[in-house]
Design an enzyme around this catalytic site. Structure first.
Site, PDB file in Angstrom:
ATOM      1  N   TYR A 254      -2.318   7.277  -0.064  1.00 34.16           N
ATOM      2  CA  TYR A 254      -1.618   8.335  -0.796  1.00 34.16           C
ATOM      3  C   TYR A 254      -2.031   8.475  -2.256  1.00 34.16           C
ATOM      4  O   TYR A 254      -1.441   9.278  -2.968  1.00 34.16           O
ATOM      5  CB  TYR A 254      -0.103   8.170  -0.693  1.00 34.16           C
ATOM      6  CG  TYR A 254       0.491   6.862  -1.188  1.00 34.16           C
ATOM      7  CD1 TYR A 254       0.716   6.639  -2.537  1.00 34.16           C
ATOM      8  CD2 TYR A 254       0.849   5.866  -0.302  1.00 34.16           C
ATOM      9  CE1 TYR A 254       1.280   5.462  -2.976  1.00 34.16           C
ATOM     10  CE2 TYR A 254       1.409   4.680  -0.739  1.00 34.16           C
ATOM     11  CZ  TYR A 254       1.628   4.475  -2.069  1.00 34.16           C
ATOM     12  OH  TYR A 254       2.181   3.305  -2.499  1.00 34.16           O
ATOM     13  N   LYS A 255      -3.026   7.711  -2.684  1.00 38.06           N
ATOM     14  CA  LYS A 255      -3.494   7.867  -4.062  1.00 38.06           C
ATOM     15  C   LYS A 255      -4.703   8.798  -4.051  1.00 38.06           C
ATOM     16  O   LYS A 255      -4.554  10.009  -3.903  1.00 38.06           O
ATOM     17  CB  LYS A 255      -3.810   6.489  -4.645  1.00 38.06           C
ATOM     18  CG  LYS A 255      -2.574   5.581  -4.748  1.00 38.06           C
ATOM     19  CD  LYS A 255      -2.940   4.217  -5.303  1.00 38.06           C
ATOM     20  CE  LYS A 255      -1.755   3.266  -5.286  1.00 38.06           C
ATOM     21  NZ  LYS A 255      -0.704   3.641  -6.239  1.00 38.06           N
TER      22      LYS A 255
ATOM     23  N   ARG B 243      -0.397   5.587 -18.717  1.00 37.52           N
ATOM     24  CA  ARG B 243      -1.475   5.557 -17.737  1.00 37.52           C
ATOM     25  C   ARG B 243      -1.839   6.971 -17.326  1.00 37.52           C
ATOM     26  O   ARG B 243      -0.963   7.777 -16.987  1.00 37.52           O
ATOM     27  CB  ARG B 243      -0.994   4.752 -16.528  1.00 37.52           C
ATOM     28  CG  ARG B 243      -2.055   4.400 -15.536  1.00 37.52           C
ATOM     29  CD  ARG B 243      -1.498   3.452 -14.483  1.00 37.52           C
ATOM     30  NE  ARG B 243      -0.636   4.145 -13.532  1.00 37.52           N
ATOM     31  CZ  ARG B 243      -0.450   3.768 -12.255  1.00 37.52           C
ATOM     32  NH1 ARG B 243      -1.049   2.680 -11.798  1.00 37.52           N
ATOM     33  NH2 ARG B 243       0.330   4.432 -11.464  1.00 37.52           N
TER      34      ARG B 243
ATOM     35  N   PHE C 253      -1.210  -6.319  -8.398  1.00 38.08           N
ATOM     36  CA  PHE C 253      -0.066  -5.452  -8.129  1.00 38.08           C
ATOM     37  C   PHE C 253       1.001  -6.290  -7.419  1.00 38.08           C
ATOM     38  O   PHE C 253       0.704  -7.043  -6.496  1.00 38.08           O
ATOM     39  CB  PHE C 253      -0.492  -4.269  -7.264  1.00 38.08           C
ATOM     40  CG  PHE C 253       0.585  -3.243  -7.115  1.00 38.08           C
ATOM     41  CD1 PHE C 253       0.941  -2.436  -8.180  1.00 38.08           C
ATOM     42  CD2 PHE C 253       1.273  -3.104  -5.925  1.00 38.08           C
ATOM     43  CE1 PHE C 253       1.954  -1.496  -8.061  1.00 38.08           C
ATOM     44  CE2 PHE C 253       2.291  -2.176  -5.788  1.00 38.08           C
ATOM     45  CZ  PHE C 253       2.634  -1.368  -6.866  1.00 38.08           C
TER      46      PHE C 253
ATOM     47  N   ASP D 108      -8.089  -5.495  -2.325  1.00 35.29           N
ATOM     48  CA  ASP D 108      -7.162  -4.369  -2.307  1.00 35.29           C
ATOM     49  C   ASP D 108      -7.863  -3.208  -3.018  1.00 35.29           C
ATOM     50  O   ASP D 108      -8.179  -3.300  -4.216  1.00 35.29           O
ATOM     51  CB  ASP D 108      -5.860  -4.759  -3.019  1.00 35.29           C
ATOM     52  CG  ASP D 108      -4.827  -3.627  -2.997  1.00 35.29           C
ATOM     53  OD1 ASP D 108      -5.216  -2.460  -2.815  1.00 35.29           O
ATOM     54  OD2 ASP D 108      -3.635  -3.931  -3.210  1.00 35.29           O
TER      55      ASP D 108
END
Lengths: 414, 414
Positions: A240-241, A385, A144, A215
């Site tokens: 927050y995911k 996605r 990422f 990560d």
């Protein structure tokens, strides 16, 4: 769960909405959906980007704003610590809840700041923990972007002392030489959903004398992670995911106990052994609390604290089983659609909790899907996605979402 | 406002509650108090530590949680940018509101992360902007501890390249040699409330070839600051004191336009020129936006955004005039109390918006005051600290608070 031969129900069985509804009927996690406030008419397959709103959060925010801030004011920093509400200990309480989900001990986790800032803390700590002669930071070229940017910025600040080496993750082993200080990887690829074997890669890195930094942005809360079981060194993750802590929720940092003595690069007063002593010299707090930096953002942190309670009664093995069943079903329903190229591994062990396809008009396809109430996302250059969050996505959702994808693909074909 | 001979009303006049109530009756800021939710029976003199709750904030939080997060979900990142609500631009919108209060242009301010993290960003940037041969970071030995800790941590990360030199602020000039890279000061001393002349010290530092970094924790929102007027280089400030953004609210960073090209040490994807391009190399966004790092904490940031609207119709000169009148009155009412040693300058130009006294039993005295509903705070070793926030503290509050202080001091004397 970790078999390498994929076991997928047949297309025939899945095509029947009845069959999927039957799975919903015996889903041990079905009751969790009622703990979220989901908008009408939406199938939400983007919890891997922003988790849905847990029903308990608005009331907690209201209470924190009106009572803890408005009424108790400054007293809330220390008041009511028996009741588990004092703000000073809030980062530690949230850390303990995160620890359970990632196979860490509470004092090995610090919560607060963004994932990017935590990457900075973790990478500077990992470099300090590595042998000083080693000068390579090995990472996935498809990591990422913020992970790469943070490493670039930190390295420049340290005078370009390190060689940041982004390589294809498949070639990692061939680059694991005696010059590698830190292996910095995201466990689940944000585009493809491919999941790395955290334990195996950690073993490999350790065998080569390197320190690991994981990560867990697309791991924590998506499936059980066992950092200590894997002997991992450092990790960060996103609030927050899959943890549903709200937009930009505080992130977390894991530092294995054996590394607690490394210098703290972002040394702030809230990580001091005694913040209100107001001493001139920094002296680290015990455990991972030293990696808390400034005053915690209490509103955002309280939302995350409340959101994590949704996991209180969740069996993480059941979560993983449902995640695989949902993604299996989605993949089966879209098998054979000529424009869709599956980029997510069929192999369970190598799959996170999302399914991604390449499509030549991916951006437009996603725009049309969102218009129909099926929210996934587009990732450059051509990726559709879809994230499957077992706490609030049902098997019936999978059916309707797949139907919508087929419809949109058909439209774009015409 | 900047006269050096203090003008204080006589004790006689002030001792009369009537006189103070008359000041309230003609206070041009009196109507602002209704914009805060203050608890019954409390006189709140700690807004310099945690600002009170603006009445508009709970509704904004409810809306952000239920509508922006719960209903619009991931679409809120980009949706409704005409309406000024898209989360991507939220840091910039808040920055513009802060800019007005500190004499900056909107593109010179970045909002997000804690004050400590912003100090790290600002100091690393200031060091990069300084002449590379200069190796001293000059600071106040009595600076707020986190400022010192952050400098210690950053310097260690950079290999101990710099000499961090904390000196008494009164001796600053004698230390301003050709070796000084950065002068890092807090404008208003958190203990004594002494205010430095930002413009004069900046001129002095520049004359010596140094770069300035100002911590405006007790300045922003307490009185007008004119960073560009003073030619300041870098500054940081706090969102949760006089800006009333809520506990641990996002902080801000000021970088004068001429320094925008310095390298960004904390380089994250939200400071990238095009975050969703997902490029492998960091390329900074335009202006101070590059100093935004990770995903902004939307809940906390929205509370700050809403809180800043309280300042929309506030004349900053009137704010300063009232602040001085309130602190004048408090000092006058407590003049001659033998146990109280005033440590706040009587000189208006050298005073922030707080009044502090030494008292031999300060900790116990403050405990008793809080019990009586007069909330100030204790600062080690023997400081009673009272903050006067002109937006919600009245002249009558000053009277009653001073009475309570006299009562408590008398009790402890007995």
């Amino acid at each position: 769960m970790t078999q390498t031969t994929p076991m997928r129900p047949t297309l025939d069985a899945l095509q029947a909405l009845d069959a999927l509804q039957a799975l919903d009927a015996r889903d041990p996690l079905a009751h969790k959906r009622a703990e979220f406030l989901l908008p009408q008419g939406v199938i939400y397959l983007d919890g891997n980007s922003l988790g849905a709103l847990p029903a308990r959060v608005p009331a907690r925010l209201e209470c924190v704003a009106r009572e803890e801030w408005g009424d108790a004011l400054i007293r809330s920093w220390t008041a009511n610590n028996e009741g588990g509400r004092d703000w000073m200990a809030l980062p530690d309480r949230v850390a303990a809840k995160v620890a359970r989900l990632i196979g860490a001990r509470p004092h090995e986790v610090a919560v607060g700041d963004s994932t990017s800032v935590n990457l900075f803390k973790a990478l500077s700590a990992a470099l300090a923990a590595a042998a000083p002669t080693r000068r390579v930071i090995l990472t996935d070229a498809d990591n990422f972007p913020t992970d790469l940017y943070v490493a670039q910025g930190l390295n420049a600040l340290m005078g370009g002392r390190y060689d940041l080496k982004p390589v294809p993750v498949a070639d990692l082993a061939t680059h694991l030489g005696p010059d590698v200080a830190v292996v910095m990887l995201t466990q689940v690829d944000y585009r493809t959903g491919e999941r790395l074997d955290l334990a195996a890669v950690t073993r490999q890195a350790h065998a080569a004398g390197a320190v690991t930094l994981w990560d867990l942005a697309h791991s924590a809360g998506a499936f059980e992670v066992d950092l200590n079981g894997a002997g991992a060194d450092f990790a960060v993750g996103c609030g927050y995911k899959y943890l549903n802590g709200g937009p930009g929720a505080p992130a977390f940092l894991f530092v294995a106990e054996r590394h607690h003595a490394v210098p703290v690069a972002l040394s702030g007063w809230m990580g001091h052994a005694d913040p209100f002593e107001m001493a001139r010299e920094y002296a680290p707090a015990a455990g991972a609390r030293r990696f808390v930096v400034g005053t915690p953002m209490v509103l955002s942190l309280s939302a995350l604290d409340s959101a994590l309670d949704v996991f209180g009664d969740v069996d993480l093995a059941a979560l993983r089983a449902k995640s695989l069943a949902l993604t299996d079903a989605f993949m089966a329903l879209l098998e054979g659609v000529p424009e869709l190229t599956l980029v997510t591994p069929a192999d369970h062990a190598r799959r996170g909790s999302q399914v991604s396809y390449r499509h030549p008009q991916a951006r437009e396809a996603m725009r049309r899907l969102v218009e129909r109430g099926v929210i996934g996302d587009f990732r450059t250059p051509d990726i559709l996605r879809f994230g499957f969050t077992p706490l609030y996505v049902s098997y019936a959702d999978v059916y309707h979402a797949a139907q919508a994808v087929q419809d949109v693909v058909r439209e774009l074909r015409g």
